[in-house]
Design a protein around this motif. Sequence first.
Motif, PDB file in Angstrom:
ATOM      1  N   LEU A   1       8.407  -1.006  12.510  1.00  0.00           N
ATOM      2  CA  LEU A   1       9.028  -1.154  13.825  1.00  0.00           C
ATOM      3  C   LEU A   1       8.798  -2.562  14.343  1.00  0.00           C
ATOM      4  CD1 LEU A   1      10.382   0.135  16.391  1.00  0.00           C
ATOM      5  CD2 LEU A   1       8.049   0.618  17.186  1.00  0.00           C
ATOM      6  N   THR A   2       9.850  -3.176  14.863  1.00  0.00           N
ATOM      7  CA  THR A   2       9.733  -4.461  15.543  1.00  0.00           C
ATOM      8  C   THR A   2      10.128  -4.275  17.000  1.00  0.00           C
ATOM      9  OG1 THR A   2      10.195  -5.751  13.559  1.00  0.00           O
ATOM     10  CG2 THR A   2      10.546  -6.842  15.666  1.00  0.00           C
ATOM     11  N   VAL A   3       9.253  -4.706  17.895  1.00  0.00           N
ATOM     12  CA  VAL A   3       9.496  -4.628  19.339  1.00  0.00           C
ATOM     13  C   VAL A   3       9.842  -6.029  19.827  1.00  0.00           C
ATOM     14  CG1 VAL A   3       8.546  -4.023  21.591  1.00  0.00           C
ATOM     15  CG2 VAL A   3       7.860  -2.718  19.557  1.00  0.00           C
ATOM     16  N   ILE A   4      10.963  -6.154  20.518  1.00  0.00           N
ATOM     17  CA  ILE A   4      11.411  -7.445  21.044  1.00  0.00           C
ATOM     18  C   ILE A   4      11.116  -7.488  22.540  1.00  0.00           C
ATOM     19  CG2 ILE A   4      13.376  -8.985  21.369  1.00  0.00           C
ATOM     20  CD1 ILE A   4      14.721  -7.559  19.002  1.00  0.00           C
ATOM     21  N   GLY A   5      10.209  -8.379  22.938  1.00  0.00           N
ATOM     22  CA  GLY A   5       9.866  -8.510  24.352  1.00  0.00           C
ATOM     23  C   GLY A   5       8.434  -8.088  24.617  1.00  0.00           C
ATOM     24  N   ALA A   6       7.711  -8.898  25.409  1.00  0.00           N
ATOM     25  CA  ALA A   6       6.299  -8.623  25.670  1.00  0.00           C
ATOM     26  C   ALA A   6       6.018  -8.489  27.164  1.00  0.00           C
ATOM     27  CB  ALA A   6       5.428  -9.714  25.058  1.00  0.00           C
ATOM     28  N   GLY A   7       6.866  -7.714  27.825  1.00  0.00           N
ATOM     29  CA  GLY A   7       6.588  -7.320  29.202  1.00  0.00           C
ATOM     30  C   GLY A   7       5.955  -5.941  29.204  1.00  0.00           C
ATOM     31  N   PRO A   8       5.947  -5.252  30.345  1.00  0.00           N
ATOM     32  CA  PRO A   8       5.345  -3.910  30.402  1.00  0.00           C
ATOM     33  C   PRO A   8       5.954  -2.934  29.404  1.00  0.00           C
ATOM     34  CG  PRO A   8       5.729  -4.735  32.613  1.00  0.00           C
ATOM     35  CD  PRO A   8       6.388  -5.709  31.683  1.00  0.00           C
ATOM     36  N   ALA A   9       7.283  -2.954  29.239  1.00  0.00           N
ATOM     37  CA  ALA A   9       7.928  -2.026  28.309  1.00  0.00           C
ATOM     38  C   ALA A   9       7.564  -2.354  26.871  1.00  0.00           C
ATOM     39  CB  ALA A   9       9.446  -2.067  28.484  1.00  0.00           C
ATOM     40  N   GLY A  10       7.663  -3.623  26.494  1.00  0.00           N
ATOM     41  CA  GLY A  10       7.412  -4.023  25.121  1.00  0.00           C
ATOM     42  C   GLY A  10       5.979  -3.816  24.683  1.00  0.00           C
ATOM     43  N   MET A  11       5.031  -4.220  25.506  1.00  0.00           N
ATOM     44  CA  MET A  11       3.628  -4.074  25.111  1.00  0.00           C
ATOM     45  C   MET A  11       3.222  -2.608  25.050  1.00  0.00           C
ATOM     46  SD  MET A  11       1.417  -7.335  26.434  1.00  0.00           S
ATOM     47  CE  MET A  11       2.081  -7.798  28.022  1.00  0.00           C
ATOM     48  N   THR A  12       3.729  -1.805  25.986  1.00  0.00           N
ATOM     49  CA  THR A  12       3.432  -0.372  25.943  1.00  0.00           C
ATOM     50  C   THR A  12       4.034   0.264  24.692  1.00  0.00           C
ATOM     51  OG1 THR A  12       3.409  -0.264  28.360  1.00  0.00           O
ATOM     52  CG2 THR A  12       3.605   1.816  27.184  1.00  0.00           C
ATOM     53  N   ALA A  13       5.262  -0.114  24.360  1.00  0.00           N
ATOM     54  CA  ALA A  13       5.913   0.418  23.168  1.00  0.00           C
ATOM     55  C   ALA A  13       5.111   0.080  21.912  1.00  0.00           C
ATOM     56  CB  ALA A  13       7.334  -0.129  23.053  1.00  0.00           C
ATOM     57  N   ALA A  14       4.638  -1.155  21.818  1.00  0.00           N
ATOM     58  CA  ALA A  14       3.877  -1.574  20.642  1.00  0.00           C
ATOM     59  C   ALA A  14       2.582  -0.781  20.512  1.00  0.00           C
ATOM     60  CB  ALA A  14       3.575  -3.070  20.726  1.00  0.00           C
ATOM     61  N   ILE A  15       1.907  -0.554  21.626  1.00  0.00           N
ATOM     62  CA  ILE A  15       0.644   0.202  21.607  1.00  0.00           C
ATOM     63  C   ILE A  15       0.891   1.649  21.174  1.00  0.00           C
ATOM     64  CG2 ILE A  15      -1.171   1.168  23.088  1.00  0.00           C
ATOM     65  CD1 ILE A  15      -0.977  -1.500  24.703  1.00  0.00           C
ATOM     66  N   TYR A  16       1.898   2.300  21.755  1.00  0.00           N
ATOM     67  CA  TYR A  16       2.190   3.695  21.397  1.00  0.00           C
ATOM     68  C   TYR A  16       2.607   3.813  19.932  1.00  0.00           C
ATOM     69  CZ  TYR A  16       1.656   6.265  25.755  1.00  0.00           C
ATOM     70  OH  TYR A  16       1.123   6.910  26.849  1.00  0.00           O
ATOM     71  N   ALA A  17       3.362   2.830  19.446  1.00  0.00           N
ATOM     72  CA  ALA A  17       3.847   2.890  18.065  1.00  0.00           C
ATOM     73  C   ALA A  17       2.717   2.728  17.063  1.00  0.00           C
ATOM     74  CB  ALA A  17       4.908   1.807  17.850  1.00  0.00           C
TER      75      ALA A  17
END
Length: 394
Positions: free
Chosen positions: A97-113
């Motif tokens: 998985l690649t997450v694009i963007g490091a705001g609240p949505a992106g960082m949370t998505a990366a942690i959950y993934a």
Amino acid sequence: MNAKIEIYTKEWCPYCRRAKAMLRSLDLEYTDYDITNDEELYKEMVERSGNKTIPQIFIDSENIGGYDALIEKISSGELDHLIDFEIPECEGNVWDLTVIGAGPAGMTAAIYAVRKGLKVLLVSRDIGGQVLETDIIDNYPPEYNASGPDLMQDFLNHLRNYDIDTLFGEEVVEIKHKEDGHQILVKSGKKINTGAVIISAGTKKRHLGVSGESQLKDKGVSYCATCDGFLYEGKPVAVVGGGNSGLEAALDMAKIAEKVYLLVRSERLSGDQSLQDKVMNSEKIEICWSDQAVKISGDEKVESVIIKNLNTGKQRNLDVEAIFIEIGLLPNSGFICEDLEINDYNEVVIDTGNKTSVEGIYAAGDITDIKDKQIIVAAAEGAKAALRANEYLS
């Protein structure tokens, strides 16, 4: 390799906050010279750099410029030798998985993934998104009364507890849909291969798109009156925008400028009534109703703005030394692949599971067509997107 990094900043400057957030994200130590109320430090900065804009960044006493220059050096790899942690290689590497963007949505998505056992890459030009521009946050329950930069630093500290690959300072330019996954292209030329994608790139300042705008950026054309307004004390200026951002910028400039022309495309203001009242009662603000800027003129700096009345078609010239463009935010969706559905506002269309119109691509946060653009909503949407992407990959 240790380097002496110095940065001249002001407390309220969003680009200063972004620069410091980026340096912290790379674990680079720096000395911060706060020139908010220090005239001697300000003079020192101008003498050392030859520039009056902020921030001004020095590495081993060499002036590299401001925030955009810092990002360019990170993206080009010029600062790789200063970074202690391993920078992931893209060639021959495949991420789940690649997450694009490091705001609240992106960082949370990366942690959950990553907690689901996925191999995750987080790629982003910026750190923290629009949250960095917020002084006090009192509607995010976990951290009452925190500043935007402090909250995003907490997000980043949390992120660093997990084995998440990061490419910061990299701007995504295209997503290619492939039979076995997706390929993401970034501005520096790197190619990222991934099984699934979460787009959480947030928003950016909206531009006018008129002649002279890009050529005179930072030479009188500004998208942040709070950042650059002090440079035009006692000068005539123009502000574009009839919403809250435009009205606030006009009022701020009215405190220090000789005259403020407020350009409004319609025949009414759309900001909060309290702001409207203050603008209407200001002797320094001239509201240009139904007028839009059509050209920004000047050789080395802004000298004038040509405006056109939308009712009569007549044009006139405003002799100003700066124009502050405060017309809201635009989703960072310019890199979206052709098959991805977006709405009339350039927002990515998603279903209740954060799925886009392309198989294996999900989206979360302010870049999507969800109604509520709030920090806590963006973080929750990031978590949802990660959980759905995990189900897809499984």
